[in-house]
Design a protein around this motif. Structure first.
Motif, PDB file in Angstrom:
ATOM      1  N   LEU A 116      23.478  57.931  58.858  1.00 12.66           N
ATOM      2  CA  LEU A 116      24.474  56.861  58.399  1.00 12.66           C
ATOM      3  C   LEU A 116      25.750  57.386  59.177  1.00 12.66           C
ATOM      4  O   LEU A 116      26.801  56.631  59.072  1.00 12.66           O
ATOM      5  N   PHE A 117      26.053  58.976  58.968  1.00 19.36           N
ATOM      6  CA  PHE A 117      27.399  59.172  59.670  1.00 19.36           C
ATOM      7  C   PHE A 117      27.487  58.710  61.014  1.00 19.36           C
ATOM      8  O   PHE A 117      28.699  58.133  61.435  1.00 19.36           O
ATOM      9  N   ILE A 118      26.237  58.611  61.929  1.00 14.84           N
ATOM     10  CA  ILE A 118      26.504  58.227  63.325  1.00 14.84           C
ATOM     11  C   ILE A 118      26.960  56.793  63.072  1.00 14.84           C
ATOM     12  O   ILE A 118      27.884  56.309  64.240  1.00 14.84           O
ATOM     13  N   ILE A 119      26.436  55.902  62.564  1.00 19.20           N
ATOM     14  CA  ILE A 119      26.708  54.483  62.224  1.00 19.20           C
ATOM     15  C   ILE A 119      28.098  54.254  61.527  1.00 19.20           C
ATOM     16  O   ILE A 119      28.742  53.412  62.124  1.00 19.20           O
ATOM     17  N   LEU A 120      28.515  54.815  60.548  1.00 18.25           N
ATOM     18  CA  LEU A 120      29.571  54.667  60.058  1.00 18.25           C
ATOM     19  C   LEU A 120      31.137  55.260  60.396  1.00 18.25           C
ATOM     20  O   LEU A 120      32.032  54.929  60.299  1.00 18.25           O
ATOM     21  N   LEU A 121      30.951  56.435  61.254  1.00 20.38           N
ATOM     22  CA  LEU A 121      32.182  56.844  62.008  1.00 20.38           C
ATOM     23  C   LEU A 121      32.959  55.915  62.867  1.00 20.38           C
ATOM     24  O   LEU A 121      34.068  55.656  62.689  1.00 20.38           O
ATOM     25  N   PRO A 122      31.970  55.284  63.995  1.00 17.85           N
ATOM     26  CA  PRO A 122      32.777  54.406  64.511  1.00 17.85           C
ATOM     27  C   PRO A 122      33.343  53.139  63.670  1.00 17.85           C
ATOM     28  O   PRO A 122      34.179  52.433  63.823  1.00 17.85           O
ATOM     29  N   THR A 123      32.476  52.738  62.669  1.00 15.86           N
ATOM     30  CA  THR A 123      32.533  51.704  61.858  1.00 15.86           C
ATOM     31  C   THR A 123      34.160  52.013  61.240  1.00 15.86           C
ATOM     32  O   THR A 123      35.012  50.928  60.946  1.00 15.86           O
ATOM     33  N   ALA A 124      34.314  53.035  60.670  1.00 15.25           N
ATOM     34  CA  ALA A 124      35.657  53.406  59.856  1.00 15.25           C
ATOM     35  C   ALA A 124      36.698  53.287  60.956  1.00 15.25           C
ATOM     36  O   ALA A 124      37.868  52.641  60.547  1.00 15.25           O
ATOM     37  N   PHE A 125      36.653  53.681  62.112  1.00 11.99           N
ATOM     38  CA  PHE A 125      37.666  53.567  63.042  1.00 11.99           C
ATOM     39  C   PHE A 125      38.087  52.307  63.454  1.00 11.99           C
ATOM     40  O   PHE A 125      39.247  51.725  63.798  1.00 11.99           O
ATOM     41  N   GLY A 164      35.377  41.935  61.744  1.00 10.69           N
ATOM     42  CA  GLY A 164      34.321  41.504  62.322  1.00 10.69           C
ATOM     43  C   GLY A 164      33.681  42.373  63.303  1.00 10.69           C
ATOM     44  O   GLY A 164      32.343  42.518  63.028  1.00 10.69           O
ATOM     45  N   SER A 165      34.231  43.288  64.096  1.00 11.06           N
ATOM     46  CA  SER A 165      33.424  44.084  65.067  1.00 11.06           C
ATOM     47  C   SER A 165      32.642  45.319  64.156  1.00 11.06           C
ATOM     48  O   SER A 165      31.662  45.787  64.543  1.00 11.06           O
ATOM     49  N   ALA A 166      33.458  45.662  63.028  1.00 14.11           N
ATOM     50  CA  ALA A 166      33.097  46.605  62.352  1.00 14.11           C
ATOM     51  C   ALA A 166      31.694  46.295  61.576  1.00 14.11           C
ATOM     52  O   ALA A 166      30.656  47.071  61.322  1.00 14.11           O
ATOM     53  N   LEU A 167      31.867  45.044  61.083  1.00 15.85           N
ATOM     54  CA  LEU A 167      30.357  44.557  60.436  1.00 15.85           C
ATOM     55  C   LEU A 167      29.195  44.559  61.502  1.00 15.85           C
ATOM     56  O   LEU A 167      27.865  44.579  60.839  1.00 15.85           O
ATOM     57  N   VAL A 168      29.454  44.480  62.845  1.00 14.96           N
ATOM     58  CA  VAL A 168      28.309  44.562  63.386  1.00 14.96           C
ATOM     59  C   VAL A 168      27.281  45.782  63.426  1.00 14.96           C
ATOM     60  O   VAL A 168      26.109  45.725  63.737  1.00 14.96           O
ATOM     61  N   TYR A 169      28.254  46.692  62.895  1.00 18.47           N
ATOM     62  CA  TYR A 169      27.284  48.119  62.942  1.00 18.47           C
ATOM     63  C   TYR A 169      26.047  48.023  61.715  1.00 18.47           C
ATOM     64  O   TYR A 169      25.459  48.877  61.694  1.00 18.47           O
ATOM     65  N   SER A 170      26.429  47.155  60.964  1.00 22.93           N
ATOM     66  CA  SER A 170      25.394  46.848  59.853  1.00 22.93           C
ATOM     67  C   SER A 170      24.026  46.682  60.322  1.00 22.93           C
ATOM     68  O   SER A 170      23.036  46.823  59.805  1.00 22.93           O
ATOM     69  N   ALA A 171      24.023  46.096  61.306  1.00 19.84           N
ATOM     70  CA  ALA A 171      22.752  45.637  62.165  1.00 19.84           C
ATOM     71  C   ALA A 171      21.754  46.811  62.605  1.00 19.84           C
ATOM     72  O   ALA A 171      20.604  46.606  62.385  1.00 19.84           O
ATOM     73  N   PHE A 172      22.522  48.036  62.315  1.00 20.86           N
ATOM     74  CA  PHE A 172      21.712  49.166  62.968  1.00 20.86           C
ATOM     75  C   PHE A 172      20.560  49.785  61.835  1.00 20.86           C
ATOM     76  O   PHE A 172      19.656  50.481  61.993  1.00 20.86           O
ATOM     77  N   ILE A 173      20.822  48.767  60.573  1.00 16.89           N
ATOM     78  CA  ILE A 173      19.698  48.975  59.453  1.00 16.89           C
ATOM     79  C   ILE A 173      18.430  48.737  59.819  1.00 16.89           C
ATOM     80  O   ILE A 173      17.325  49.359  59.395  1.00 16.89           O
ATOM     81  N   ILE A 174      18.249  47.662  60.793  1.00 14.28           N
ATOM     82  CA  ILE A 174      16.889  47.296  61.467  1.00 14.28           C
ATOM     83  C   ILE A 174      16.289  48.450  62.235  1.00 14.28           C
ATOM     84  O   ILE A 174      15.098  48.714  62.267  1.00 14.28           O
ATOM     85  N   VAL A 175      17.203  49.277  63.079  1.00 13.48           N
ATOM     86  CA  VAL A 175      16.522  50.375  63.745  1.00 13.48           C
ATOM     87  C   VAL A 175      16.257  51.425  62.639  1.00 13.48           C
ATOM     88  O   VAL A 175      15.098  52.034  62.943  1.00 13.48           O
ATOM     89  N   LEU A 176      16.895  51.603  61.489  1.00  7.89           N
ATOM     90  CA  LEU A 176      16.296  52.748  60.692  1.00  7.89           C
ATOM     91  C   LEU A 176      15.032  51.999  59.825  1.00  7.89           C
ATOM     92  O   LEU A 176      14.060  52.987  59.636  1.00  7.89           O
ATOM     93  N   TYR A 177      15.004  50.882  59.688  1.00  9.79           N
ATOM     94  CA  TYR A 177      13.798  50.155  59.090  1.00  9.79           C
ATOM     95  C   TYR A 177      12.714  50.436  59.896  1.00  9.79           C
ATOM     96  O   TYR A 177      11.323  50.621  59.616  1.00  9.79           O
ATOM     97  N   ARG A 178      12.755  50.278  61.334  1.00 10.45           N
ATOM     98  CA  ARG A 178      11.832  50.482  62.480  1.00 10.45           C
ATOM     99  C   ARG A 178      11.357  51.807  62.352  1.00 10.45           C
ATOM    100  O   ARG A 178      10.118  52.172  62.562  1.00 10.45           O
ATOM    101  N   LYS A 179      11.947  52.542  62.035  1.00  8.62           N
ATOM    102  CA  LYS A 179      11.850  54.231  62.038  1.00  8.62           C
ATOM    103  C   LYS A 179      11.096  54.545  60.821  1.00  8.62           C
ATOM    104  O   LYS A 179      10.421  55.579  60.598  1.00  8.62           O
TER     105      LYS A 179
END
Length: 420
Positions: free
Chosen positions: A148-157, A165-180
């Motif tokens: 989550l830190f890896i995803i949220l750090l760029p999101t915060a900046f 809008g660009s920050a919300l794109v990072y929520s898409a990485f939940i799919i990667v976590l789900y695949r894991k």
């Protein structure tokens, strides 16, 4: 030369052909949306369509360079690349240029670079690197927090740059976590939170909390049959749900910008502002609707020609497709995007390396998010959050970012049969 021929032979042709087709169609639509009869040549670099050709040329060069690199580079240097992207996000906050209210751009002469676009593939690399580490487990709380830190750090900046809008794109990485292996309940909880947030914007928050309390009581009495061990989980679910509902008003009133509040109110039907915040979407819907079944034809879109739709060559490029190519053209473009995303998932599933598999899912997730949200906001189904349509919207940062994102995966796939 033998090595170069091998790369071309091993690369997935479906992905490359779809990429080239989307980029080419996008270029013609930029030409249509920004057409200037005094500069009718599509190669005129004084116009956005001529400049887009330069970005396309640069993107193809970048793609070839990526294909020539050793595939091990991306995993080995994933964290370093990620760290550099974070550094760029910090630097743009300190020295960047503000465009359309967002301090997200480096201005170098006439060239503008948006680091938040590039940080998507960097974050995808870092996340795939972490999740594919030998000892990583999604059941381990520390490991989950690190992901989550890896995803949220760029999101915060990016949020600090005022680019929601660009920050919300990072929520898409939940799919990667789900695949894991992340349990599906986390995705369900996220969807419930979104539903409660929308309800809190539409109705009185105390009525919603009363409804949640009633549902919780019904579950305890009739579904769980008064079992004592369900009291604490149900109570926790009620407190969290009520907290979400109560926090929506605070975020809406104290965090969102005035134009963002208006866009949400317009979308929810609480406010009618056809000449203000709702102008773009209204004109976009008129353009798409006027295209009919087969469209008005190339360069014959009246909404396009008379500049009724602002940002038509960037965020609202899809309405040009709808107006000039109609329902049929829109469906074909959507089918091409869907085909590309499905093909990426198919290719991801055949990877021998978990890093390549997870990176592929990240590519598919980001593309899916961008396509769904961009077209949704163009049709007036979702709030306007200002994210580009991949390969179509004008701009070098977006095109190069998606090209790098996609061709790193193409390179990883072309090397999948090599021993690691």
């Amino acid at each position: 030369m033998i090595k170069d021929r091998s790369i071309i032979k091993q690369i997935d042709k479906t992905i490359v052909y779809l990429y080239l087709a989307l980029v080419l169609i996008g270029w013609f639509n930029i030409y249509a949306s920004a057409y200037n009869s005094d500069h009718f040549s599509i190669f005129d670099i004084s116009q956005v369509y001529g400049k887009q050709l330069l970005w396309i040329g640069g993107a193809i060069v970048i793609a070839f360079v990526i294909l020539l690199l050793d595939h091990k580079v991306f995993n080995s240097f994933a964290i370093l690349i990620y760290a550099l992207s974070i550094l760029m996000l910090i630097l743009v906050l300190l020295t960047g240029k503000t465009i359309s209210g967002s301090k997200s751009w480096f201005q170098i002469g006439s060239f503008a670079l948006q680091p938040s676009e590039l940080s998507k593939f960097c974050t995808n690399l870092a996340l795939a690197h972490l999740l594919s580490s030998p000892n990583f487990s999604v059941k381990n709380t520390k490991h989950k927090l690190l992901a989550l830190f890896i995803i949220l750090l760029p999101t915060a900046f990016i949020l600090l740059q005022n680019d929601t809008g660009s920050a919300l794109v990072y929520s898409a990485f939940i799919i990667v976590l789900y695949r894991k292996g992340l349990p599906s309940r986390y995705i369900i909880m996220g969807l419930v939170a979104i539903f409660l947030s929308i309800m809190a914007l539409l109705f009185d928050q105390y009525i919603i909390i009363a409804a949640i309390a009633a549902i919780t009581l019904i579950l305890f009495l009739f579904v769980f049959k008064l079992k004592r061990n369900t009291i604490l989980p149900l109570l926790a679910a009620f407190i969290v749900s009520a907290g979400i509902v109560l926090s929506v008003d605070f975020v809406f009133d104290n965090v969102l910008e005035p134009h963002q509040k208006t866009r949400i109110n317009v979308l929810l039907g609480k406010e009618l502002d056809l000449y203000g915040a709702g102008y773009n979407v209204n004109q976009s819907k008129i353009a798409i609707g006027s295209g009919g079944f087969f469209g008005k034809g190339f360069l014959k879109g009246t909404q396009t020609k008379f500049d009724f739709v602002p940002e038509q060559s960037t965020d609202f490029i899809f309405c040009t497709i709808g107006e000039e190519w109609g329902f049929v053209g829109s469906i074909i473009v959507l089918a091409m995007f869907l085909g590309l995303i499905i093909r990426i998932i198919q290719v991801a599933e055949r990877q021998r390396s978990e890093f390549s598999l997870l990176y592929g899912y990240g590519v598919a997730a980001i593309l899916l998010f961008h396509v769904a949200i961009n077209i949704g906001m163009t049709l007036g189904l979702l709030p306007v959050i200002g994210i580009p349509l991949p390969f179509f919207s004008y701009g070098g940062s977006s095109l190069w970012s998606f090209t790098i994102l996609l061709f790193i995966f193409a390179k990883l796939d072309s090397s999948r049969l090599k021993l690691f």
